[in-house]
Design a protein around this motif. Structure first.
Motif, PDB file in Angstrom:
ATOM      1  N   GLU A  43       0.866  -1.177   0.000  1.00  0.00           N
ATOM      2  CA  GLU A  43       0.000   0.000   0.000  1.00  0.00           C
ATOM      3  C   GLU A  43       0.899   1.221   0.000  1.00  0.00           C
ATOM      4  OE1 GLU A  43      -2.907  -0.166   3.109  1.00  0.00           O
ATOM      5  OE2 GLU A  43      -3.794  -1.990   2.289  1.00  0.00           O
ATOM      6  N   THR A  44       0.351   2.330  -0.494  1.00  0.00           N
ATOM      7  CA  THR A  44       1.190   3.520  -0.577  1.00  0.00           C
ATOM      8  C   THR A  44       0.481   4.727   0.027  1.00  0.00           C
ATOM      9  OG1 THR A  44       0.327   4.109  -2.760  1.00  0.00           O
ATOM     10  CG2 THR A  44       2.282   2.709  -2.715  1.00  0.00           C
ATOM     11  N   ALA A  45       1.291   5.677   0.456  1.00  0.00           N
ATOM     12  CA  ALA A  45       0.780   6.962   0.934  1.00  0.00           C
ATOM     13  C   ALA A  45       1.716   8.033   0.401  1.00  0.00           C
ATOM     14  CB  ALA A  45       0.745   6.981   2.462  1.00  0.00           C
ATOM     15  N   ALA A  46       1.130   9.114  -0.133  1.00  0.00           N
ATOM     16  CA  ALA A  46       1.947  10.166  -0.749  1.00  0.00           C
ATOM     17  C   ALA A  46       2.120  11.382   0.165  1.00  0.00           C
ATOM     18  CB  ALA A  46       1.320  10.595  -2.074  1.00  0.00           C
ATOM     19  N   THR A  47       1.328  11.417   1.219  1.00  0.00           N
ATOM     20  CA  THR A  47       1.422  12.571   2.124  1.00  0.00           C
ATOM     21  C   THR A  47       1.465  12.103   3.576  1.00  0.00           C
ATOM     22  OG1 THR A  47      -0.983  12.729   2.368  1.00  0.00           O
ATOM     23  CG2 THR A  47       0.005  13.999   0.568  1.00  0.00           C
ATOM     24  N   TYR A  48       1.838  13.028   4.431  1.00  0.00           N
ATOM     25  CA  TYR A  48       1.856  12.762   5.871  1.00  0.00           C
ATOM     26  C   TYR A  48       0.458  12.351   6.348  1.00  0.00           C
ATOM     27  CZ  TYR A  48       2.653  13.602  10.865  1.00  0.00           C
ATOM     28  OH  TYR A  48       2.749  13.452  12.218  1.00  0.00           O
ATOM     29  N   ALA A  49      -0.546  13.131   5.910  1.00  0.00           N
ATOM     30  CA  ALA A  49      -1.920  12.887   6.361  1.00  0.00           C
ATOM     31  C   ALA A  49      -2.412  11.505   5.927  1.00  0.00           C
ATOM     32  CB  ALA A  49      -2.847  13.968   5.807  1.00  0.00           C
ATOM     33  N   GLU A  50      -2.090  11.149   4.688  1.00  0.00           N
ATOM     34  CA  GLU A  50      -2.514   9.850   4.163  1.00  0.00           C
ATOM     35  C   GLU A  50      -1.831   8.719   4.942  1.00  0.00           C
ATOM     36  OE1 GLU A  50      -2.314   7.960  -0.174  1.00  0.00           O
ATOM     37  OE2 GLU A  50      -2.192  10.162  -0.197  1.00  0.00           O
ATOM     38  N   ALA A  51      -0.537   8.886   5.178  1.00  0.00           N
ATOM     39  CA  ALA A  51       0.225   7.874   5.909  1.00  0.00           C
ATOM     40  C   ALA A  51      -0.315   7.734   7.323  1.00  0.00           C
ATOM     41  CB  ALA A  51       1.706   8.253   5.938  1.00  0.00           C
ATOM     42  N   ASP A  52      -0.606   8.852   7.949  1.00  0.00           N
ATOM     43  CA  ASP A  52      -1.112   8.862   9.313  1.00  0.00           C
ATOM     44  C   ASP A  52      -2.427   8.086   9.406  1.00  0.00           C
ATOM     45  OD1 ASP A  52      -0.627   9.664  11.931  1.00  0.00           O
ATOM     46  OD2 ASP A  52      -2.068  11.323  11.762  1.00  0.00           O
ATOM     47  N   ALA A  53      -3.306   8.312   8.433  1.00  0.00           N
ATOM     48  CA  ALA A  53      -4.603   7.642   8.421  1.00  0.00           C
ATOM     49  C   ALA A  53      -4.430   6.132   8.228  1.00  0.00           C
ATOM     50  CB  ALA A  53      -5.489   8.221   7.325  1.00  0.00           C
ATOM     51  N   ARG A  54      -3.527   5.750   7.336  1.00  0.00           N
ATOM     52  CA  ARG A  54      -3.309   4.319   7.088  1.00  0.00           C
ATOM     53  C   ARG A  54      -2.740   3.627   8.318  1.00  0.00           C
ATOM     54  NH1 ARG A  54      -4.571   2.214   2.520  1.00  0.00           N
ATOM     55  NH2 ARG A  54      -4.606   3.478   0.629  1.00  0.00           N
ATOM     56  N   ILE A  55      -1.765   4.289   8.923  1.00  0.00           N
ATOM     57  CA  ILE A  55      -1.106   3.679  10.073  1.00  0.00           C
ATOM     58  C   ILE A  55      -2.084   3.534  11.240  1.00  0.00           C
ATOM     59  CG2 ILE A  55       0.672   4.094  11.835  1.00  0.00           C
ATOM     60  CD1 ILE A  55       2.325   5.358   9.420  1.00  0.00           C
ATOM     61  N   ALA A  56      -2.972   4.505  11.387  1.00  0.00           N
ATOM     62  CA  ALA A  56      -3.958   4.435  12.476  1.00  0.00           C
ATOM     63  C   ALA A  56      -4.972   3.319  12.240  1.00  0.00           C
ATOM     64  CB  ALA A  56      -4.666   5.776  12.623  1.00  0.00           C
ATOM     65  N   GLY A  57      -5.295   3.067  10.965  1.00  0.00           N
ATOM     66  CA  GLY A  57      -6.371   2.129  10.682  1.00  0.00           C
ATOM     67  C   GLY A  57      -5.940   0.714  10.353  1.00  0.00           C
ATOM     68  N   GLU A  66      -8.198  -7.740   3.992  1.00  0.00           N
ATOM     69  CA  GLU A  66      -7.379  -6.530   3.958  1.00  0.00           C
ATOM     70  C   GLU A  66      -5.891  -6.888   3.990  1.00  0.00           C
ATOM     71  OE1 GLU A  66      -6.037  -2.762   4.184  1.00  0.00           O
ATOM     72  OE2 GLU A  66      -5.568  -4.125   5.845  1.00  0.00           O
ATOM     73  N   ALA A  67      -5.540  -7.875   4.833  1.00  0.00           N
ATOM     74  CA  ALA A  67      -4.135  -8.248   4.980  1.00  0.00           C
ATOM     75  C   ALA A  67      -3.601  -8.924   3.725  1.00  0.00           C
ATOM     76  CB  ALA A  67      -3.964  -9.177   6.184  1.00  0.00           C
ATOM     77  N   VAL A  68      -4.433  -9.714   3.077  1.00  0.00           N
ATOM     78  CA  VAL A  68      -3.959 -10.506   1.948  1.00  0.00           C
ATOM     79  C   VAL A  68      -4.138  -9.782   0.611  1.00  0.00           C
ATOM     80  CG1 VAL A  68      -4.237 -12.695   0.718  1.00  0.00           C
ATOM     81  CG2 VAL A  68      -4.293 -12.653   3.202  1.00  0.00           C
ATOM     82  N   TRP A  69      -5.194  -8.985   0.521  1.00  0.00           N
ATOM     83  CA  TRP A  69      -5.463  -8.309  -0.750  1.00  0.00           C
ATOM     84  C   TRP A  69      -5.057  -6.846  -0.765  1.00  0.00           C
ATOM     85  CZ3 TRP A  69      -7.864 -12.767   0.258  1.00  0.00           C
ATOM     86  CH2 TRP A  69      -7.995 -13.670  -0.797  1.00  0.00           C
ATOM     87  N   GLY A  70      -4.885  -6.268   0.422  1.00  0.00           N
ATOM     88  CA  GLY A  70      -4.456  -4.877   0.480  1.00  0.00           C
ATOM     89  C   GLY A  70      -5.565  -3.904   0.149  1.00  0.00           C
ATOM     90  N   ASP A  71      -5.141  -2.787  -0.404  1.00  0.00           N
ATOM     91  CA  ASP A  71      -5.988  -1.624  -0.671  1.00  0.00           C
ATOM     92  C   ASP A  71      -7.447  -1.843  -1.036  1.00  0.00           C
ATOM     93  OD1 ASP A  71      -4.349   0.335  -0.050  1.00  0.00           O
ATOM     94  OD2 ASP A  71      -3.712   0.823  -2.082  1.00  0.00           O
ATOM     95  N   HIS A  72      -7.708  -2.781  -1.933  1.00  0.00           N
ATOM     96  CA  HIS A  72      -9.050  -2.849  -2.506  1.00  0.00           C
ATOM     97  C   HIS A  72      -9.953  -3.832  -1.800  1.00  0.00           C
ATOM     98  CE1 HIS A  72      -7.210  -0.357  -5.456  1.00  0.00           C
ATOM     99  NE2 HIS A  72      -6.289  -1.273  -5.657  1.00  0.00           N
TER     100      HIS A  72
END
Ligand code: CA
Length: 229
Positions: free
Chosen positions: A28-42, A176-182
């Motif tokens: 999975e990817t994040a291009a901004t701080y905010a996006e990364a923060d949201a992913r890491i929290a969830g 989510e763990a096996v398929w990721g983003d979608h």
């Protein structure tokens, strides 16, 4: 193995993503701080590749946040600044490694393998459960010493379960763990069912003494069975 790439430069992000997908990581990817923060929290990841200079914040603050949340993610700092200060600060704040840009993808892959290996106890990569033995890096599974051929996603699912024996695994978390983003789309649940069904069949045909049990209304659980059951 699931990896989050936090990187604002699109071309570098794509190169990294392509290299990791080729190595069978879920990316999975994040291009901004905010996006990364949201992913890491969830969500949770096995490894986070963290750029320091992001358009809307400093990656070191994200690292601080990860550590404060007591998440167990391995973190590799990836920094364009050839700065000793970043490296020292990052490692002091609990980063597992530091890779200065520019780097070769082979180097990146080696660093990832190394932190993932260190993250496990004893350095023994094989996971044994019942008569089943699984090598995450070699992507091999043996049942009673006999090779069990699995498709890519079947292997990923079995790995996920073998890392969490006797734990109730929610099907959406598994997807989510096996398929990721979608995987958040409900559509994908039928793939989960189908893959698990195939995997259960292969394990039982091979005489495995482990079994993925459905827990009605919740998800699944990997349990060991006795040989004569
Ligand atoms: Ca950057």
């Amino acid at each position: 193995m699931k990896i989050l790439i936090v990187e604002d430069e699109p071309s570098l992000r794509e190169v990294m993503q392509r290299a990791l997908v080729q190595e069978h990581y879920v990316v999975e990817t994040a291009a901004t701080y905010a996006e990364a923060d949201a992913r890491i929290a969830g969500y949770s990841y096995d490894c986070i590749l963290l750029d320091i200079m992001l358009p809307d914040g400093n990656g070191l603050r994200l690292l601080e946040h990860i550590k404060r949340l007591r998440k167990r993610e391995n973190v590799i700092i990836i920094s364009a600044r050839d700065s000793l200060e970043d490296k020292v600060l990052g490692l002091e704040q609990g980063a597992d490694d530091y890779l200065p840009k520019p780097f070769h993808t082979a180097e990146l892959l080696a660093r990832i393998r190394s932190v993932l290996r260190r993250g496990r106890s004893g350095g023994d990569l094989t996971i044994d459960l019942g008569n089943v033995s699984l090598e995450p890096e070699g992507r091999r599974v043996q049942v009673g010493g006999v090779e069990l051929p699995l498709l890519k996603k079947e292997f990923d699912i079995l790995l996920y379960f073998m890392q969490r024996p006797n734990h109730l695994v929610d099907k959406s978390v598994l997807a989510e763990a096996v398929w990721g983003d979608h995987a958040d789309q409900a559509d994908n649940f039928h793939f989960v069912y189908a893959q698990i069904k195939n995997l259960r069949h292969k394990l039982s045909e091979a005489g495995a003494t482990i079994e993925i049990r459905a827990v009605y209304g919740f998800g699944y659980k990997l349990v060991t069975t006795t040989a004569d059951e």
